[in-house]
Structures are given as C-alpha cells and as structure tokens.
Scaffold this active site. Structure first.
Site, PDB file in Angstrom:
ATOM      1  N   TYR A   1      58.891  35.741  40.551  1.00 23.99           N
ATOM      2  CA  TYR A   1      58.678  36.486  39.557  1.00 23.99           C
ATOM      3  C   TYR A   1      60.033  36.894  38.681  1.00 23.99           C
ATOM      4  O   TYR A   1      59.886  37.445  37.543  1.00 23.99           O
ATOM      5  CB  TYR A   1      58.223  38.238  39.728  1.00 23.99           C
ATOM      6  CG  TYR A   1      56.723  38.066  40.632  1.00 23.99           C
ATOM      7  CD1 TYR A   1      56.161  37.017  40.393  1.00 23.99           C
ATOM      8  CD2 TYR A   1      56.197  38.998  41.324  1.00 23.99           C
ATOM      9  CE1 TYR A   1      54.489  36.900  41.100  1.00 23.99           C
ATOM     10  CE2 TYR A   1      55.009  39.115  41.918  1.00 23.99           C
ATOM     11  CZ  TYR A   1      54.049  38.137  41.797  1.00 23.99           C
ATOM     12  OH  TYR A   1      52.873  38.039  42.264  1.00 23.99           O
TER      13      TYR A   1
ATOM     14  N   LYS B   1      57.946  37.730  48.235  1.00 22.50           N
ATOM     15  CA  LYS B   1      57.354  36.834  48.676  1.00 22.50           C
ATOM     16  C   LYS B   1      58.268  35.381  48.410  1.00 22.50           C
ATOM     17  O   LYS B   1      58.854  35.304  47.499  1.00 22.50           O
ATOM     18  CB  LYS B   1      55.853  36.454  47.523  1.00 22.50           C
ATOM     19  CG  LYS B   1      55.136  37.726  47.708  1.00 22.50           C
ATOM     20  CD  LYS B   1      54.000  37.653  46.607  1.00 22.50           C
ATOM     21  CE  LYS B   1      53.184  38.785  46.582  1.00 22.50           C
ATOM     22  NZ  LYS B   1      53.929  39.730  45.421  1.00 22.50           N
TER      23      LYS B   1
ATOM     24  N   HIS C   1      54.313  32.672  49.297  1.00 20.63           N
ATOM     25  CA  HIS C   1      53.276  32.989  48.024  1.00 20.63           C
ATOM     26  C   HIS C   1      52.458  31.804  47.907  1.00 20.63           C
ATOM     27  O   HIS C   1      51.257  32.021  47.557  1.00 20.63           O
ATOM     28  CB  HIS C   1      54.470  33.012  46.893  1.00 20.63           C
ATOM     29  CG  HIS C   1      54.149  33.768  45.644  1.00 20.63           C
ATOM     30  ND1 HIS C   1      54.834  34.266  44.718  1.00 20.63           N
ATOM     31  CD2 HIS C   1      52.722  34.119  45.393  1.00 20.63           C
ATOM     32  CE1 HIS C   1      54.074  35.004  43.970  1.00 20.63           C
ATOM     33  NE2 HIS C   1      52.960  34.760  44.364  1.00 20.63           N
TER      34      HIS C   1
ATOM     35  N   ASP D   1      55.644  45.812  45.146  1.00 16.56           N
ATOM     36  CA  ASP D   1      55.290  44.551  45.334  1.00 16.56           C
ATOM     37  C   ASP D   1      55.862  43.520  44.461  1.00 16.56           C
ATOM     38  O   ASP D   1      55.510  43.317  43.020  1.00 16.56           O
ATOM     39  CB  ASP D   1      53.654  44.351  45.115  1.00 16.56           C
ATOM     40  CG  ASP D   1      53.318  42.953  45.821  1.00 16.56           C
ATOM     41  OD1 ASP D   1      53.715  41.917  45.140  1.00 16.56           O
ATOM     42  OD2 ASP D   1      52.306  43.011  46.572  1.00 16.56           O
TER      43      ASP D   1
END
Length: 292
Positions: free
Chosen positions: A70, A95, A127, A65
């Site tokens: 990120y 995302k 997201h 994930d």
C-alpha cells in the site's frame, strides 16, 4: 487470550489515485486480537495525510491495518507519533509484499517497523500467495522467525486458498492466526474448502470486501432479501438500520471477523441470504484469487 473493549479499525486499501481507510472489527479468541461490535461506515481520508490518521486515532480508531504494497507505512507511523497514543492502546497490522532479492519476511518486517516507528506489530500477514510461487514453505518459515524474534505478536495470511494453506501447514510449527479473504454471500460456496480448514486448525476467517454485493454488485439477487431483512430489523429495533449492517451481521453470525450490529438475524434470514447468495458466483477482486 487478550481481549479488549470494542475497537475501531483503520484499514487502508488502494483505488486509483486515492487510498481509503475502511473500518472492520476483530473478534477472536485464537490470537492477540481486539473485540469489536461497532457499526460504522467507510471513512475516506487523503492519501498520505498524517493529520487524518491522528484525527482518526483521536476519535476511537485503535486498529491500523496497513501493508507494504500500500505504501502507507510511513504515513501510519507519522500519524501514530502525532497522536501521542501509547503503543499498548493500538493494534497494528501490516502485510508482507513481494520479497526483494536477498530479503526475508523478517528483514522486510524490520523495514516496515522502521517506517511505522514502532518496535513490533500485532499481526503480520502474507499478503498474496501469488507473490511467492514455489516458495510458500520458505516464506512461512520466515514468518515464524519474525514472530519468534518478537517483531510481531501473531502471524497469518491473506488471500490464501485451501491449497495454499495445506502447503504451509505441512511444515508450520505456528498455525496462521487468521486468513483475510474476500467474503460475502456471492463467494460463500466457493469458500467452503477454506472454511473447513479454518475450522480444523482454528484459523480466524477475516473478511474484506464484505459489503461489495451492496456497492459493487447492486442489482443482484441479494438486494430484495437484504431490504426485507433490513425493514424487519428496523421495525423491531425502532431505529434506523442500514443494508450494510444486515450484511455485516450475516457475516458475523457465520463466524467471520467483521464489524457488526447488536441485533441478531433469525435462522430463517441467515438461510435466505445463504441460498440467495448461492444463485450468483461473483468475486469483486478476482486478481486476489486463482482462476475459478
């Protein structure tokens, strides 16, 4: 619908100076998910360490994930290649972050796929609705285009309120498969408008921060209730039971997608967690949700 044996999820989220991988479980008959009833803990891994990704995959993790924001997609991709795992063995989520000028959800996913070194992801989420103010309908159409192009098996959202969902459902030809939200007893009452829409449209409720009351909110009204239930389960089971297992089981029996343990909570125990959680409204990631 595609269902597979128990799987582990490698989920990345950011904290100051470190990224963690935390394990959650997919349990869905609505989209191409994996079934999971595993009990495991958070696994801290070094930022950018592809060897750690490979090691996790070698030890049973099958769901990775990640997210564009990120900044971990290259590392995930390198770890996947290093592991030698076939694509069919993995469930990969990423995302959509804030769109750059001229970019679309489809082109953003194409860039993610390049970094991940795969031809498609299994799940692609918006997201944050707050990244696309006034453009949610346009963005959702772009998500549908990405799925129709075969770049993702399923599409969904994260941190969407009931109003956000209503906005995209006005024009959606593909219903979001999942809404990944902060979910635990201290926000359960506030989530009711969301849950009603999830039920109506068969959108899977996926939890993050589900154990926050135990770690970020220690000392709250839930503490003695969780301990009481934990002691009962441990005595019945004849083996150690953690506070986290109790809370994950509450979420799972509420129909939320999480890692869980095998032994059931009683109806009375579920109700006790409900009523105790309602005594305190506490959101541990308020930046992901509109002001309340």
């Amino acid at each position: 619908m595609l269902r597979r044996p128990a799987s582990l999820v490698l989920k990345w989220f950011e904290k100051p100076n470190i990224k963690h991988h935390t394990i959650t479980g997919f349990r869905s008959n609505h989209f191409a998910g994996r079934s999971s009833i595993m009990t495991v803990s958070t696994l801290p891994l070094n930022d950018g360490n592809q060897d750690a990704i490979r090691l996790a995959l070698d030890n049973g993790f099958t769901h990775l994930d990640g997210a564009q924001v990120y900044g971990n997609e290259n590392t995930l991709g390198n770890g996947i290649v290093a592991s030698g795992k076939s694509r069919s063995e993995l469930f990969i989520t990423t995302k959509l972050g804030q769109l750059q000028p001229g970019a679309t959800p489809k082109s953003a996913l194409q860039e993610s796929l390049r970094k991940l070194k795969v031809d498609y992801v299994d799940l692609y989420l918006v997201h944050q609705a707050s990244n696309h103010v006034g453009k949610l309908k346009e963005v959702w159409k772009g998500m549908e285009e990405a799925q129709k192009a075969g770049l993702t098996k399923s599409i969904g959202v994260s941190n969407f309120t009931a109003d956000h969902l209503k906005t995209i459902l006005e024009i959606a030809t593909i219903t979001p498969a999942v809404n990944q939200v902060e979910a635990h007893p201290y926000v359960w009452q506030a989530l009711q408008p969301n849950l009603a829409i999830h039920d109506q449209y068969k959108i899977v409720t996926s939890s993050y921060a589900g154990l926050s009351p135990l770690f970020r909110g220690k000392g709250g009204p839930l503490d003695p209730v969780i301990e009481q239930i934990r002691a009962r389960l441990q005595k019945t089971r004849g083996a150690p039971v953690s506070d986290g297992q109790v809370l994950n089981k509450w979420l799972q029996q509420k129909g939320v997608l999480v890692v869980t343990m095998y032994q059931e909570l009683t109806v009375e125990e579920i109700a006790l967690i409900d009523t105790t959680g309602a005594k305190l409204h506490k959101r541990y990631f308020p930046g992901n949700w509109p002001s309340e």
